[in-house]
Design an enzyme around this catalytic site. Structure first.
Site, short mmCIF file in Angstrom:
data_model
loop_
_atom_site.label_atom_id
_atom_site.label_comp_id
_atom_site.label_asym_id
_atom_site.label_seq_id
_atom_site.Cartn_x
_atom_site.Cartn_y
_atom_site.Cartn_z
N SER A 169 -19.49 -23.12 3.75
CA SER A 169 -19.85 -24.50 3.44
C SER A 169 -19.99 -25.29 4.74
O SER A 169 -19.17 -25.16 5.63
CB SER A 169 -18.76 -25.15 2.58
OG SER A 169 -18.55 -24.39 1.43
N HIS B 168 -14.33 -30.38 -5.19
CA HIS B 168 -15.36 -29.61 -4.48
C HIS B 168 -16.24 -30.56 -3.67
O HIS B 168 -16.69 -30.24 -2.57
CB HIS B 168 -16.19 -28.82 -5.50
CG HIS B 168 -17.22 -27.93 -4.87
ND1 HIS B 168 -16.90 -26.94 -3.97
CD2 HIS B 168 -18.57 -27.88 -5.01
CE1 HIS B 168 -18.01 -26.32 -3.58
NE2 HIS B 168 -19.04 -26.88 -4.19
N HIS C 11 -18.10 -14.56 -3.86
CA HIS C 11 -16.65 -14.83 -3.99
C HIS C 11 -16.05 -13.99 -5.12
O HIS C 11 -16.69 -13.77 -6.15
CB HIS C 11 -16.39 -16.31 -4.30
CG HIS C 11 -16.88 -17.24 -3.24
ND1 HIS C 11 -18.19 -17.69 -3.20
CD2 HIS C 11 -16.25 -17.82 -2.19
CE1 HIS C 11 -18.32 -18.50 -2.16
NE2 HIS C 11 -17.17 -18.60 -1.53
N MET D 93 -10.75 -19.34 -0.26
CA MET D 93 -11.00 -18.40 -1.35
C MET D 93 -11.96 -17.29 -0.93
O MET D 93 -12.66 -16.72 -1.76
CB MET D 93 -11.56 -19.15 -2.56
CG MET D 93 -10.68 -20.30 -3.02
SD MET D 93 -11.46 -21.26 -4.33
CE MET D 93 -10.37 -22.70 -4.39
N SER D 94 -12.01 -17.00 0.37
CA SER D 94 -12.96 -15.99 0.85
C SER D 94 -12.42 -15.37 2.14
O SER D 94 -11.25 -15.55 2.49
CB SER D 94 -14.31 -16.64 1.13
OG SER D 94 -14.21 -17.51 2.25
N HIS E 230 -24.72 -22.04 -2.35
CA HIS E 230 -24.73 -20.70 -1.73
C HIS E 230 -25.98 -19.98 -2.26
O HIS E 230 -26.06 -19.66 -3.43
CB HIS E 230 -23.48 -19.90 -2.11
CG HIS E 230 -22.25 -20.30 -1.37
ND1 HIS E 230 -21.74 -19.58 -0.32
CD2 HIS E 230 -21.42 -21.35 -1.53
CE1 HIS E 230 -20.66 -20.16 0.14
NE2 HIS E 230 -20.42 -21.24 -0.58
N TYR F 65 -13.84 -14.94 -7.15
CA TYR F 65 -13.66 -15.74 -8.38
C TYR F 65 -14.93 -15.82 -9.23
O TYR F 65 -14.89 -16.29 -10.37
CB TYR F 65 -13.15 -17.16 -8.06
CG TYR F 65 -14.05 -18.00 -7.19
CD1 TYR F 65 -15.26 -18.51 -7.67
CD2 TYR F 65 -13.70 -18.31 -5.88
CE1 TYR F 65 -16.10 -19.27 -6.88
CE2 TYR F 65 -14.52 -19.07 -5.07
CZ TYR F 65 -15.71 -19.54 -5.58
OH TYR F 65 -16.54 -20.29 -4.78
N GLU F 66 -16.06 -15.37 -8.67
CA GLU F 66 -17.28 -15.36 -9.48
C GLU F 66 -17.26 -14.23 -10.51
O GLU F 66 -18.12 -14.18 -11.38
CB GLU F 66 -18.50 -15.21 -8.56
CG GLU F 66 -18.71 -16.43 -7.67
CD GLU F 66 -19.86 -16.25 -6.70
OE1 GLU F 66 -21.00 -16.31 -7.14
OE2 GLU F 66 -19.60 -16.03 -5.49
N ALA G 21 -15.07 -22.94 4.71
CA ALA G 21 -14.37 -24.21 4.57
C ALA G 21 -12.98 -23.87 4.04
O ALA G 21 -12.84 -22.94 3.23
CB ALA G 21 -15.10 -25.11 3.59
N ASN H 100 -10.36 -30.40 3.99
CA ASN H 100 -9.42 -31.30 3.31
C ASN H 100 -8.02 -30.86 3.68
O ASN H 100 -7.79 -29.71 4.05
CB ASN H 100 -9.60 -31.19 1.78
CG ASN H 100 -9.44 -29.76 1.29
OD1 ASN H 100 -10.34 -28.93 1.45
ND2 ASN H 100 -8.28 -29.45 0.75
N1 HPA Z 1 -7.86 -24.63 -1.06
C1 HPA Z 1 -8.53 -23.48 -1.22
N2 HPA Z 1 -9.77 -23.31 -0.80
C2 HPA Z 1 -10.36 -24.33 -0.18
C3 HPA Z 1 -9.71 -25.55 0.04
C4 HPA Z 1 -8.38 -25.71 -0.44
O1 HPA Z 1 -7.74 -26.77 -0.30
N3 HPA Z 1 -10.59 -26.35 0.69
C5 HPA Z 1 -11.73 -25.62 0.88
N4 HPA Z 1 -11.59 -24.41 0.37
#
Ligand code: HPA
Length: 273
Positions: free
Chosen positions: A31, A248, A84, A212-213, A62, A86-87, A114, A236
């Protein structure tokens, strides 16, 4: 049933009917870097959907294709759109695009993503050089019969992130006057963001950032003998650190805010590898 290596050999053959480009660096665009291709001299692109058995990315933003081009002469294959866990794909499928880049000839894997910041020194849009990783609650991409064509049954993970490449990235950040934190990246399966308690757990475990990757990609790449490096954009502060819920949209807007520095750092580093 075909082995993964046989599946990928077929994909490589299909790819070779479209391009004979041999990358030195495989770059995964996370991202904020989605439009990184604007920074390179693009030669061609191949959609994952053109390769039989290849997963397609289901995440908005993506796109799911390889972009081939050069950065200051260095041949690069960009993954615009990663897959990912989770997909709903299994881990072996998630890492297919990375493994294929190795089979195209890439020697280096540059991971970007990210991530949520766990380290209290971080702020949204901070950049973090990945020094090591922790894999939590995700299966290994290496589960199953080991395919010797890829690597060893029990690959060493003492130094996943290459010391020399890390040094080059840090030197480029200093040169560009970009603040670069360092830390440990932890992958959880997602797709839900973490709870504040999970973030406290991860902090105690030694994680500085969570996402998550990436960890599964780094493992598959090391298994195949690639030199690996990576940078996270802290989009974040992690759950419970600000009192605000996570979205998101926040992830995307902070990644976009960091994008200028992020792109400059990635481009300068690859040119210096
Ligand atoms: N947690 C998990 N994955 C993320 C986050 C988060 O706070 N920010 C961006 N990807």
């Amino acid at each position: 049933m075909m082995t993964t290596h046989e599946r990928l050999s077929r994909c490589l053959k299909q790819l070779r009917t479209k391009t004979d480009f041999v990358p030195r660096v495989g770059l995964i665009l996370g991202s904020g870097l989605g439009d990184f291709a604007a920074n390179i001299d693009v030669e061609c692109s191949v959609a994952y959907s053109e390769l039989e058995g290849f997963p397609v990315s289901t995440v908005p933003g993506h796109q799911g294709r390889y972009i081939f081009g050069r950065i200051k002469g260095v041949p690069v294959c960009c993954m615009q759109g990663r897959i990912h866990f989770y997909e709903g794909y299994d881990m072996q499928t998630v890492v297919l695009p990375v493994r294929l880049m190795r089979m195209m000839g890439a020697q280096i894997l540059f991971i970007t993503n990210a991530a949520g910041g766990i380290n209290t020194d971080f702020k949204p849009a901070s950049l973090m050089l990945i020094e090591d990783h922790i894999s939590t609650f995700i299966g290994s991409p290496l589960i199953g019969p080991n395919e010797e064509e890829f690597g060893l049954r029990f690959p060493d993970m003492t130094k996943v992130y290459d010391t020399e490449l890390r040094g080059t990235i840090a030197a480029c950040a200093a040169e560009l006057d970009i603040e670069l934190f360092r830390g440990v990246y932890c992958q959880l399966p997602g797709p839900q963001f973490e709870t504040p308690s999970e973030i406290r757990m991860l902090r105690i475990m030694g994680a500085d950032a969570v996402g998550m990757s990436s960890v599964c990609e780094a493992i598959a790449a090391r298994h195949m003998g690639m030199r690996v490096c990576g940078v996270s954009c802290i989009s974040n502060l992690a759950a419970g650190m600000t009192g605000m819920p996570l979205t998101h949209e926040e992830v995307i807007s902070s990644a976009d805010a960091a994008a200028i520095n992020f792109k400059a750092l990635v481009a300068a580093s690859i040119a210096a590898f």
